[in-house]
Design a protein around this motif. Structure first.
Motif, PDB file in Angstrom:
ATOM      1  N   VAL A 430     -41.041 -19.581   5.077  1.00  0.00           N
ATOM      2  CA  VAL A 430     -40.901 -19.769   6.374  1.00  0.00           C
ATOM      3  C   VAL A 430     -40.741 -21.475   6.406  1.00  0.00           C
ATOM      4  N   VAL A 431     -40.462 -21.891   5.123  1.00  0.00           N
ATOM      5  CA  VAL A 431     -39.666 -22.998   4.818  1.00  0.00           C
ATOM      6  C   VAL A 431     -39.082 -22.991   3.689  1.00  0.00           C
ATOM      7  N   ASP A 432     -37.558 -23.651   4.433  1.00  0.00           N
ATOM      8  CA  ASP A 432     -36.260 -23.639   3.483  1.00  0.00           C
ATOM      9  C   ASP A 432     -35.821 -24.941   3.529  1.00  0.00           C
ATOM     10  N   VAL A 433     -36.380 -26.216   2.266  1.00  0.00           N
ATOM     11  CA  VAL A 433     -35.980 -27.322   2.893  1.00  0.00           C
ATOM     12  C   VAL A 433     -34.898 -27.394   1.766  1.00  0.00           C
ATOM     13  N   THR A 434     -33.760 -28.999   1.729  1.00  0.00           N
ATOM     14  CA  THR A 434     -32.893 -28.966   0.818  1.00  0.00           C
ATOM     15  C   THR A 434     -33.030 -30.986   1.572  1.00  0.00           C
ATOM     16  N   PRO A 435     -32.263 -32.150   0.701  1.00  0.00           N
ATOM     17  CA  PRO A 435     -32.310 -33.059   1.157  1.00  0.00           C
ATOM     18  C   PRO A 435     -31.047 -33.034   2.674  1.00  0.00           C
TER      19      PRO A 435
END
Length: 475
Positions: A430-435
């Motif tokens: 449900v979350v895939d975060v990168t800079p």
């Protein structure tokens, strides 16, 4: 050849085997092979702690005319008592020198082993159905009931040992399968990964893996036992306690575990006693007390306790719970349950004071929080997207709200590689975060403490374990 054991040094990483005759023949083995023998011994030690050694560790051997010294990884010796370490030494020596009647430990009858239960006997908690198929829990057994598709685990697994029992309800021409290291998706069945066959006449075989085949070990019409171990590129299968194969060639490092459902052609199946050892992960909760954790600046017992293997916060005034150790890159897994209206969180890489908010570089260092929330509660209808369950608070909201009803158990996985963070909630990423996608994550620490928040509501947590970060996979 007669062999006399002269002792083990528990905690000093060494076992010694003394031979009555010079050791003229020595078959060299890899460290990974030795680990498999230790893991095999561990599976039969039902009351001892889980083996936590990585397959990349090297086991060094030194051979003289009369003595074999096996230098074991520190973790293996730390988690096994001397008796089990001794057993591992005997097994390894037997494999090297052909002793103990020429039998290897894999040929002994497989005993049940302690581990994390993948099927609780009452529900499909921890599983997701893919495509047009149906499965149900009945009387402690999993029924592969109708349709074509597959039942996959919420979580992805790398190195593991798994025990299960199965029975075909169709007398002849039955067909199903067990998936390992398999990605989600496919219609009606996965197109990648590995399937251990339950097709009549080919039970246990992996058609895409050379040498992964056997015959004559199953009991038609009866319950059959499979013990599956995957370590690195090798997979080992025991059928009813007899070794079916031990082969190399797995090219997929991680994936789901699952059961193929092919009822129209292959009939129904029953599955039971599904247990797994995650060889890549280490427990962060011993099930008895809060060893490894402490109250942040206050006594944890003010609001936290361990009861029947579950860590509970009763919501009374008290501290958040902080890990004793700091962590950097990792894969964190746990199960949690909230009462109606429950609100809590998992602190990730926070400083000692627990700071998990940071909007500007000028502000003090901070980790972040992964939110735990009863998303279905009426009072939370109008929150910001990042305030719902499995979101990264202040940074990224969950793509889907997949939290279960209050009182039910949920699975949560948090994977951290630098500032690349993913959360998987009840088997759905449900979350895939990168800079690049969320620059605010760059303001957060990449090493720090773990924490469990006390937000004045009841929260229960169990099966907390941590291991190396998983390779990137998309659900």
């Amino acid at each position: 050849m007669d062999v006399t054991i002269i002792g083990t040094c528990h905690g000093s990483h060494m076992c010694f085997v003394l031979s009555a005759k010079p050791l003229r023949k020595f078959r060299s083995v890899t460290g990974q092979t030795a680990l498999r023998y230790i893991a095999t011994i561990g599976r039969h030690a039902t009351r001892h702690r889980q083996l936590h050694c990585r397959p990349t560790h090297t086991i060094k051997t030194t051979v003289s005319a009369t003595c074999l010294c096996i230098l074991l990884p520190e973790q293996a010796m730390r988690f096994f008592p001397p008796s089990i370490a001794l057993g591992a030494c005997v097994a390894f020596a037997a494999s090297c020198f052909g002793i103990a009647g020429g039998k290897e430990p894999a040929e002994t009858i497989a005993a049940p082993f302690s581990g994390h239960t993948l099927f609780d006997g009452e529900s499909l908690h921890g599983w997701n159905l893919e495509n047009q198929c149906k499965a149900s829990a009945r009387h402690g057994e999993l029924l592969l009931e109708e349709g074509n598709g597959w039942l996959r685990s919420d979580l992805i697994y790398t190195d593991f040992s798994m025990h299960l029992e199965w029975k075909a309800l169709k007398e002849h021409h039955y067909d199903a399968g067990i998936y390992i290291r398999t990605p989600a998706g496919g219609s009606p069945f996965p197109t990648h990964g590995y399937q251990i066959n339950l097709l009549e006449g080919k039970e246990g075989n992996i058609g895409t893996l050379k040498g992964a085949m056997s015959t004559g070990l199953v009991k038609p019409g009866q319950w059959n036992i499979f013990d599956i171990t995957a370590v690195g590129s090798r997979v080992t299968l025991l059928i009813n306690g007899q070794q079916a194969y031990d082969v190399d060639g797995l090219t997929t490092a991680a994936g789901h575990i699952g059961f193929q459902i092919e009822v129209p052609m292959g009939g129904q199946f029953l599955i039971r006693n599904v247990r797994i050892h995650e060889l890549s992960h280490q427990s962060l909760l011993n099930g008895r007390d809060m060893t490894g954790w402490e109250g942040a600046d206050r006594d944890a017992s003010a609001c936290w306790r361990v009861h029947e293997g579950v860590l509970e916060c009763d919501g009374r005034d008290g501290p958040w719970l902080r890990s004793l150790l700091e962590y950097e890159d990792f894969n964190l897994r746990l199960e949690y349950s909230l009462d109606e209206g429950g609100n809590s969180g998992i602190f990730i890489r926070v400083p000692r004071d627990g700071t998990h908010h940071r909007a500007q570089p000028s502000e003090p260092p901070a980790g972040f929080e992964v939110q735990l929330l009863d998303d279905r509660a009426k009072q939370y209808d109008a929150l910001k997207d990042f305030q719902y369950g499995a979101s990264i608070y202040d940074i990224c909201g969950a793509r889907q709200k997949v939290g279960r009803a209050a009182g039910a158990w949920n699975s949560l996985e948090i994977n951290c590689i630098g500032n690349h963070i993913t959360t998987t909630h009840n088997g759905i990423r449900v979350v895939d975060v990168t800079p690049e996608s969320h620059p605010a994550i760059s303001l957060r620490k990449t090493k720090g403490f773990l924490g469990l928040q006390n937000h004045k509501t009841t929260v229960r947590v169990r099966a907390i374990r941590i291991g190396p970060p998983l390779p990137d996979q998309h659900n």
